[in-house]
Design an enzyme around this catalytic site. Sequence first.
Site, PDB file in Angstrom:
ATOM      1  N   HIS C  50       0.822  -1.207   0.000  1.00 50.16           N
ATOM      2  CA  HIS C  50       0.000   0.000   0.000  1.00 50.16           C
ATOM      3  C   HIS C  50       0.859   1.262   0.000  1.00 50.16           C
ATOM      4  CE1 HIS C  50      -3.741   2.151   0.767  1.00 50.16           C
ATOM      5  NE2 HIS C  50      -3.052   2.937   1.576  1.00 50.16           N
ATOM      6  N   HIS C  96     -10.596   3.267  -1.167  1.00 50.64           N
ATOM      7  CA  HIS C  96     -10.773   2.840   0.222  1.00 50.64           C
ATOM      8  C   HIS C  96     -11.599   1.561   0.211  1.00 50.64           C
ATOM      9  CE1 HIS C  96     -10.239   4.693   4.420  1.00 50.64           C
ATOM     10  NE2 HIS C  96      -9.089   4.603   3.813  1.00 50.64           N
TER      11      HIS C  96
END
Lengths: 224, 81, 752
Positions: C50, C96
């Site tokens: 990430h 998200h």
Amino acid sequence: MFAVIQFPGSNDDRDTRFALKSVLGAPSELVWHKSVELPSDTRAVLLPGGFSYGDYLRCGAMGRFSPVMGAVKRFADAGGPVVGICNGFQILCEAGLLPGALLRNRDLHFICETVALRVERSDTIFTSRAAAGQRIHIPIKHGEGAWFAEPELLARVEERGQVLLRYCENPNGAVADVAGVMNEAGNVFGLMPHPEHAVEPALGGTDGLLILGSLVDAVTEGRK
Amino acid sequence: MKAVVTVMPKQEVLDPQGKAIQRAAGALGHAGVQDVRQGKRFEITLDAADREKAEALLDELAEKLLSNPVIEDFQVESIEA
Amino acid sequence: MSALREPEVDLALAREHGLTDEEWRNILEILGRTPTFSELGIFSVMWSEHCSYKSSKVHLKTLPVDGEHVLQGPGENAGAVAIGDGLAVIFKIESHNHPSYIEPRQGAATGVGGILRDIFTMGARPVASLDSIRFGPLDDARHRFLLRGVVDGIGGYGNSVGVATVGGETQFHPCYRGNILVNAFNLGVVEADKIFKARASGAGNPVIYAGSKTGRDGIHGASLLASAEFDDTTESKRPTVQVGDPFTEKCLIEACLELMKTDAVVGIQDMGAAGLTCSSFEMASNSGTGIEMDLDRVPQRAENMTPYELLLSESQERMLLVAQAGREDEVCEIFNRWDLDAVVVGRVTGDGRMRVRWHGETVVDIPVDPVARNSPELRRPTSEPRGLREQQKLDLTAVAPEEDPDEALEALLDTPNLGSKAWIWRQYDQLVQGNTVIGPGGDAALVRIKREDGSATDKAVALAVDCNPRFCALDPYVGAQAAVAEAARNVACTGARPLALTNCLNFGNPEKPEIMWQFAEAVRGMGDAARVLGTPVISGNVSLYNETDGQPIHPTPTIAMVGLLEPWERHAVAHFREAGRPVVLLGENREELGGSEWLALRRGVEGGAPPRVDLEAEARLHDLLGRAVRVGLVDVAHDVSDGGLAVALAECTFSAPDGAALGARIELDDGIRVDALLFGESTGRVVTTTDDPVGLLELAAEHAVPARAIGVTGGDRLRIGRPGGAPPWIDRPVSELRDVWAAALPRRLEVE
């Protein structure tokens, strides 16, 4: 000068100033919620839309206790014009300057859409540019905008002609389709629709000027 | 001291959240759930000289801030030292 | 205070933190010793997929990032593009996905909050949001719950912070059953010479922490959750989901913008994924400096927090900034005026090391650059998925022709993918800040630009977000091109010139060569399209591991395009405005049914090659639209995409914001299958109306864009047929079609 109160969490404060200043040519200032006095040249007060204090606890419940609200109350008690839009309306109800309270929308959703409204009276400082019975289009955007009053209070408000705006098709479950209501003295007005978002022909039309323009007229004429 | 105050919508005020919960209970197969009202519970830690003073403080707080008397009732549920 | 008691650090613990054996060896080499527990935590998040983009970097480097108007490309919090007269827009899209699947309301809300911080961190006032969201089918109660939660989260946060949500896209497909997508876009406006960056320059300058207090929420939240596949242990990761506080964010926006008017700020960075760690390393690394920090000064919400927790917490609504020495008080006063915490937590140093102290003890002492810059860069193997070539072959002669086009149109309008999304965007404040010329429901949103002093300009930006995952699954190279082309076409339909794009690359598990092949092909397609259309990629985000129990999502490279229109007063809309107007079709109808909604819905086939994308032709079409709108030749322009020409025409008849319906009579005489003509999804087509068809056809010819008059607006029916007396294929009252379209979502969502 038109004082636009800035609470922490106010969102439409800049838009309200834009409508007053850029569209109607009326001077305005942002007044910080921690001010204990209004500027001395204040001729009208506007409480803008938004989510003051995050609308935590209840909409408008904490905005009501901001230091500036003492000065707003004194200004209103002395007959000065005060308008609350959306969150501003909620604050004025919480502060007891307007009757009733605003509840969660009937379908529990936030609603943003342009609605048709009926102007009930034109003989007030908030609606003089409109005609009684006129149908106007102004957007609403709220999650807790269903105006509520117990039957007795509602009867009194109706009898005294305090309802200035009614929804043509009730979007949120407000009693008696009330969209905007005035105090008994006729100098404090709260409404859920956002007149500041209907002031330019290519951005939602100009019906909002019927409300804000009326206020500007009243203040300008009062000065003469 | 620790106190608990609850705030509930008045009986005559429509409570769409409570209604929605009741419907959802039905959808879960609990047809026996006849009515739901949703309120708020406040857990408050406070300094007060005695219970009486605490009660007075809580009454004022609940009336002026925690509830809106136009649409809500409040109840001081408990006060513990 | 008790002394620090921490687990023993070894290879096993490193593996538990998601680090590979090779990464562990690198750490030992960088430090020349075994890391402390806090240091291990730092390496693990900084080198997570990430935060480090380790699988994707090698491909992303190939994207075009420069252009004459580009002020900031990838590498900062967001990209920036000049729009003239000293103004710039800053924008980015971010995912998200994983948090939203676990807790839809908070996951989506914090997604909105995070992207807003990326924008105002750079000194811009956030003015418009878009959301691209994807779910499994709505007959699944879990996905109804997820959709409601995500919409509630986006609205709850966006409405509250006073930033208009002006558009987006929503799609449903079984491939998202185990992994929904929530991609949030925001755009802000700033004076071009007042863009702030993540810098920690000037040894001795104070490092200031501002905003919410730090709690234990979200430790390893975004970073680790988004760096592995979902499986049956995912449920237990629930506590790592953070809770958003839009009120604090609103105060942070106003305080930061106020602060940036002073010259006290050297650099600023929001604390997003991996919190205090990521932000401080990035700032120091960008400036070749070091930072010394004292964790005891960090405002804390929970008691007895360890240094590990303080460094890795992903509590929301926090900023880290470096101020000019001696101006600390001025900075803190502005935050305090907005009732926000602001404290000096450290100093910039000149030695390139990160030193962190806690209770008088040094818990972290590592060189900045090797952690921030020398993160691993992988060249993961790629291989084309087996059977894909077979799937791309579609023998049209074996596909039964549509027997009832009228019914097919109605069935398409009733699908959640093509039906009205008003149920969703009615819950979003589309108007706040008073700039929404075209809101949700058009091809692109059109947002007028105001200066920070509140004065209006005659500039507007057009915003669109697009992706067709079905195309991308069948051919990720062409699918990504189609996404860029469609997003640019949507922007061009308002009359705006596409300027630049941002992307959110949602894919499955990159450790599988087939997924990595999809990724590489999609990036290649996006790059090629962006080059030809002159729209550089100025920011973006990669979301991998969108895979549950081995089932990946379709490759979904979401493209958000931004264009400029000036003056904005003259613009085109996507719905018919006036009766009696000639309807002109720009572009060509080709016999392409591969990957179409019609083929999936009416024949149950997801196959064939996606429609071909002719990028040069797209570029000419977009130029033509800009010109035609500017000179007043075109006042309505709607692109033909999902559902094909018949659906596009139907949308033109009933999608006016006030709900008005205006019919049309359309005659088509192409020598191709009727179902391909009506429902094929060939790219590069736009339905327009004009009051001067001759002028428009001439202008189109000048741009070498095929164009022809296909009918006229008017009446209350939509009629589509052959020229001459033959019975039309479609002949329906517009109001009937509109009712079906409008009910598509509500009738599925309002069942409980």
